[in-house]
Structures are given as structure tokens and as C-alpha cells.
Design a protein around this motif. Structure first.
Motif, PDB file in Angstrom:
ATOM      1  N   LYS A   1      32.776  27.181  47.229  1.00 26.71           N
ATOM      2  CA  LYS A   1      33.292  27.787  48.451  1.00 26.71           C
ATOM      3  C   LYS A   1      34.467  28.719  48.170  1.00 26.71           C
ATOM      4  O   LYS A   1      35.120  29.195  49.086  1.00 26.71           O
ATOM      5  N   ASP A   2      34.720  28.951  46.882  1.00 26.05           N
ATOM      6  CA  ASP A   2      35.791  29.856  46.463  1.00 26.05           C
ATOM      7  C   ASP A   2      35.248  31.285  46.483  1.00 26.05           C
ATOM      8  O   ASP A   2      34.391  31.646  45.683  1.00 26.05           O
ATOM      9  N   LYS A   3      35.734  32.106  47.387  1.00 30.22           N
ATOM     10  CA  LYS A   3      35.223  33.470  47.550  1.00 30.22           C
ATOM     11  C   LYS A   3      36.016  34.508  46.761  1.00 30.22           C
ATOM     12  O   LYS A   3      35.786  35.715  46.903  1.00 30.22           O
ATOM     13  N   GLY A   4      36.950  34.056  45.938  1.00 27.73           N
ATOM     14  CA  GLY A   4      37.740  34.998  45.147  1.00 27.73           C
ATOM     15  C   GLY A   4      36.893  35.785  44.174  1.00 27.73           C
ATOM     16  O   GLY A   4      35.907  35.276  43.628  1.00 27.73           O
ATOM     17  N   GLU A   5      37.285  37.030  43.939  1.00 32.49           N
ATOM     18  CA  GLU A   5      36.556  37.889  43.003  1.00 32.49           C
ATOM     19  C   GLU A   5      37.234  37.925  41.634  1.00 32.49           C
ATOM     20  O   GLU A   5      36.940  38.803  40.818  1.00 32.49           O
ATOM     21  N   ASP A   6      38.133  36.965  41.409  1.00 34.44           N
ATOM     22  CA  ASP A   6      38.800  36.845  40.112  1.00 34.44           C
ATOM     23  C   ASP A   6      38.412  35.553  39.399  1.00 34.44           C
ATOM     24  O   ASP A   6      39.080  35.135  38.457  1.00 34.44           O
ATOM     25  N   THR A   7      37.301  34.917  39.832  1.00 34.74           N
ATOM     26  CA  THR A   7      36.905  33.621  39.284  1.00 34.74           C
ATOM     27  C   THR A   7      35.767  33.749  38.277  1.00 34.74           C
ATOM     28  O   THR A   7      35.044  34.759  38.243  1.00 34.74           O
ATOM     29  N   ASP A   8      35.587  32.670  37.511  1.00 34.73           N
ATOM     30  CA  ASP A   8      34.472  32.638  36.562  1.00 34.73           C
ATOM     31  C   ASP A   8      33.131  32.657  37.292  1.00 34.73           C
ATOM     32  O   ASP A   8      32.177  33.330  36.852  1.00 34.73           O
TER      33      ASP A   8
END
Length: 258
Positions: A216-223
Motif C-alpha cells: 500500500k506504499d505508493k511512493g515512487e522512491d521504493t524498491d
């Protein structure tokens, strides 16, 4: 000038396609020594063997390469390599993998692949864990070789800060050409688990764990974002689990020294 000394470990076992691929690439960069489990050790996390014997046997699976198969866990393999196999020689790099299956996000905590790398970091050694997001025992690793070599060479050339290891994950071959490398943070995601209750022929109950991965993590800096968008994800990890940012707040709120 002597070649860099590279220790190769994994958690899928010494017979896996992934470790064969990793060894093939590492021989282009230095002198390779292999210490790997004699059977699959996936999901072992940072387990070590303390209540049983450890066996270490030479292996002729990789002609011209000093290789051993170990009865213990991935972390055991690194410990035995340091204290027995290498006999005082310090590896310039420790690499683990290439794992059959993802070790992104929360999976890093359960991963035997990453625990071998983290064990190396505990010993002050530069280390990388490599994983391919494909669980097939006969997965295609050909598209990752270029990036494995590039990332390993960067660490050999520039080093890593003490206590840091890299968690590297690759999208599967069927997802198309890789777009490049992204340095990322670990996505805040988790496994939604369930346990299937079953009974054996004697009527004795047992359970089989299943479930699905929920991000549910919508960040665009994640693996997870990097992998979903065709990039190699690289997450710097540390074995220090201290929540440093909250120490001061707890001291203030709890008033333990008053």
C-alpha cells in the motif's frame, strides 16, 4: 597486482541456477571462493546453528574454483568461511544469491540470502545480496549478469560504509528489457498471511502457511516501485535496528531518570 578475493554464498543451495550465474560473473572480477548450503535454506532469516553439528564438504561442482557445501544456514556459511575456509584471508567482497524469488520490502527480514550478506557486514566486510523476482528453479538469469557485474565492481572500487550491505532485486526476464538501476528505500509493505488447516491420514492436524503480498506504499522512491517499472532496485541496509529518531522522545516522555 593480485585479484580481489570474493566470497560467494546463497540460501537456495549450492546446486541452484542462481549461484552458478553469480559465480560465473564473479570469476570475471576476482578470485572466487564458494561456501553455500548443501540444501535449500529459504526463509531462514539470520538463523545460526548452535544445538547441532555443522558439516563442511568440498565440492567439485565448479571446476577450478575452491567450493564447499555446508550443512548449516546461510549465516553459518559466512561464519565458517571466515573462521575456517579462508584462514585469515579477508574477502574484498561477499556476494549472496542470486536468489530465486524477490527479497524486496519486508521480505528482507526473512531472507537467508540477505542474512548471509548482513552477516558479512557484521564482520566489517562489503557485501551484496542479489535476488531475481522469479521463483522458478530454472529461471532465466541472463538479463541480470551485466548489472550484477556493474554493481559488484562499484563496491569493489568504491567500497561501502561500515555496517552497510546492499539489497539488490531484479525484475524477471519476461517483463522486458531492464531500464537501469534505482537506489531506493524499502517499501512499507507486508505479507497478509493465512494458515490452511489440514489433517494427515492419521487424523493429526497440521497447518500450511499461505498468503499474499500487500503493498500500500505508493511512493515512487521504493524498491517495489522500481521493480514494477522495470528497474533494478538497490536498497542500502544496516543491521542496526535501533529507532534512533525516537530515543530522545522516549527519554522525555517516560522521565526514567527523574
Amino acid at each position: 597486482m593480485s585479484k580481489p578475493l570474493i566470497l560467494v554464498c546463497n540460501d537456495d543451495g549450492i546446486f541452484s541456477v542462481g549461484i552458478r550465474t553469480l559465480i560465473e560473473v564473479m570469476t570475471e572480477l576476482g578470485e572466487v571462493v564458494v561456501v553455500a548450503p548443501d540444501s535449500p535454506q529459504s526463509g531462514m532469516g539470520h538463523a545460526i546453528t548452535i544445538g547441532d553439528t555443522l558439516r563442511l564438504e568440498t565440492s567439485d561442482l565448479f571446476p577450478g574454483i575452491q567450493a564447499y557445501e555446508c550443512s548449516g544456514t546461510p549465516a553459518d556459511c559466512v561464519k565458517l568461511a571466515k573462521h575456517h575456509v579462508l584462514k585469515g584471508r579477508k574477502p574484498d567482497l561477499v556476494v549472496s544469491g542470486i536468489n530465486h524469488g524477490s527479497n524486496s520490502s519486508i521480505s528482507v527480514l526473512y531472507s537467508g540470502t540477505m542474512s548471509a550478506a548482513i552477516e558479512a557486514a557484521l564482520e566489517g566486510l562489503p557485501a551484496i545480496g542479489f535476488s531475481l523476482c522469479d521463483y522458478d528453479a530454472h529461471a532465466d538469469f541472463s538479463h541480470v549478469k551485466k548489472y550484477v557485474k556493474q554493481i559488484a565492481q562499484e563496491v569493489l572500487t568504491n567500497g561501502l560504509a561500515k555496517g552497510i550491505t546492499l539489497n539488490v532485486n531484479f525484475p524477471p526476464a519476461g517483463n522486458g528489457p531492464l531500464k537501469g538501476i534505482k537506489i531506493c528505500r524499502q517499501a512499507h509493505a507486508r505479507w497478509e498471511e493465512k494458515f490452511d488447516e489440514r489433517f494427515d491420514p492419521y487424523g493429526r492436524r497440521y497447518f500450511w502457511m499461505a498468503g499474499s503480498f500487500e503493498n500500500k506504499d505508493k511512493g515512487e522512491d521504493t524498491d517495489e516501485w522500481a521493480l514494477s517499472n522495470g528497474y533494478v532496485s538497490v536498497v542500502p541496509c544496516t543491521y542496526d535496528l535501533t529507532a534512533h529518531t525516537i530515543i530522545g522522545q522516549l527519554n522525555q516522555d517516560w522521565k526514567l531518570n527523574s
